[in-house]
Design an enzyme around this catalytic site. Sequence first.
Site, PDB file in Angstrom:
ATOM      1  N   HIS A 212      -7.267  -6.337   0.983  1.00 24.04           N
ATOM      2  CA  HIS A 212      -6.155  -5.398   0.897  1.00 24.04           C
ATOM      3  C   HIS A 212      -5.003  -5.809   1.818  1.00 24.04           C
ATOM      4  O   HIS A 212      -3.834  -5.665   1.458  1.00 24.04           O
ATOM      5  CB  HIS A 212      -6.648  -3.992   1.253  1.00 24.04           C
TER       6      HIS A 212
ATOM      7  N   SER B 283       0.836  -1.199   0.000  1.00 24.91           N
ATOM      8  CA  SER B 283       0.000   0.000   0.000  1.00 24.91           C
ATOM      9  C   SER B 283       0.876   1.256   0.000  1.00 24.91           C
ATOM     10  O   SER B 283       1.650   1.460  -0.942  1.00 24.91           O
ATOM     11  CB  SER B 283      -0.965  -0.061   1.182  1.00 24.91           C
TER      12      SER B 283
ATOM     13  N   ASP C 234      -1.225  14.352  12.942  1.00 24.42           N
ATOM     14  CA  ASP C 234      -1.342  15.676  12.331  1.00 24.42           C
ATOM     15  C   ASP C 234      -0.661  15.710  10.966  1.00 24.42           C
ATOM     16  O   ASP C 234      -1.215  16.242   9.993  1.00 24.42           O
ATOM     17  CB  ASP C 234      -0.740  16.746  13.247  1.00 24.42           C
TER      18      ASP C 234
END
Length: 258
Positions: A234, A85, A175
Amino acid sequence: MLNTVVTGDPTDQPPLVIAHGLFGSARNWGVLAKRLSAARQVIAVDMRNHGASPWTAAHAYPNLADDLAEVIAAHGGRADVLGHSMGGKAAMVLALTRPARVARLIVADIAPLGYGHSQTPLIEAMQAVDLSQVESRRDADEQLGGHVAEAPVRAFLLQSLDLKGAAPRWMLNLDALKAEMDRIIGFPEIDGRFDGPALFLAGALSDYVTDDAGPAIRALFPRAELEQVPGAGHWLHAEKPRETEAAVTAFLDRHPAD
C-alpha cells in the site's frame, strides 16, 4: 490554507500537488518530491488535521477537495495532482467536482469505493500512549508496542509524534479523525466525471485496488490507465520510490499538459 512544502521552481509544466494518506504528512513524500521537481515545481501538502495544517471537526472528502483547490488557486489555478490513499480520494473528488483545476490526475493505491478497513484501532493505540511518560521516540514505541505489533506501522505512526515542543504531542487531530472514520474509509456519491488523463497506480502486493475496482474507476475516469508497481504494498512510494517515480514520470510524459 494547508501547510505546504514547495520543492523546485515554477516551470512551463503545471505544478504537481501531492496529497498524502491517513496519518501521513508532506514530509513522507520528500524524496519523491525532490526527484520529481527536476521537471516541475512540486507542492506537497499536510492535509487538514495532519502535520502543521489547521485542525477542524469536519474531515469529509468535499472538505479535503476544497483545501486542495485553495492550494492550487494560490499556485496558478491549475495543477497536476497526485494523491495517495486518503489523499487519493480527496484528489478524485477534486477532479470530479472541479475538473478545470486538475490537468492530470494520479491516484496511488486507492479506488473510488468504500472500504471496510477502519483505522480506529490505530487511533486508539495512539490515544493510549501516556505522553507524560514519553521523553524519546523509543519510549512512545514501547507503549505503542502493546497495541500495535508491526514495527513498520509503529515507525510510520511515530513520524507524527512531535518531541520538539514543551511537551510531546501527536501532530494529528486524533479525535476528529476517529469521529470521521466512516467518511474517511467511504467515498461520496458524486454526479461528475473527469475526462482528463488519469493514472491509477497500485502496489502489486496491496489489496486496495483489485480487478473488481476497474468498472468503478472507468465510470468516473474514462481515460484511466491502471498500472501496478511490482513488489510494492500500500505504501508504494516508500517501499518502491524509484519505481513509483518512474511510473509517474512516464505517465506525465505520455500526456503533455494542455
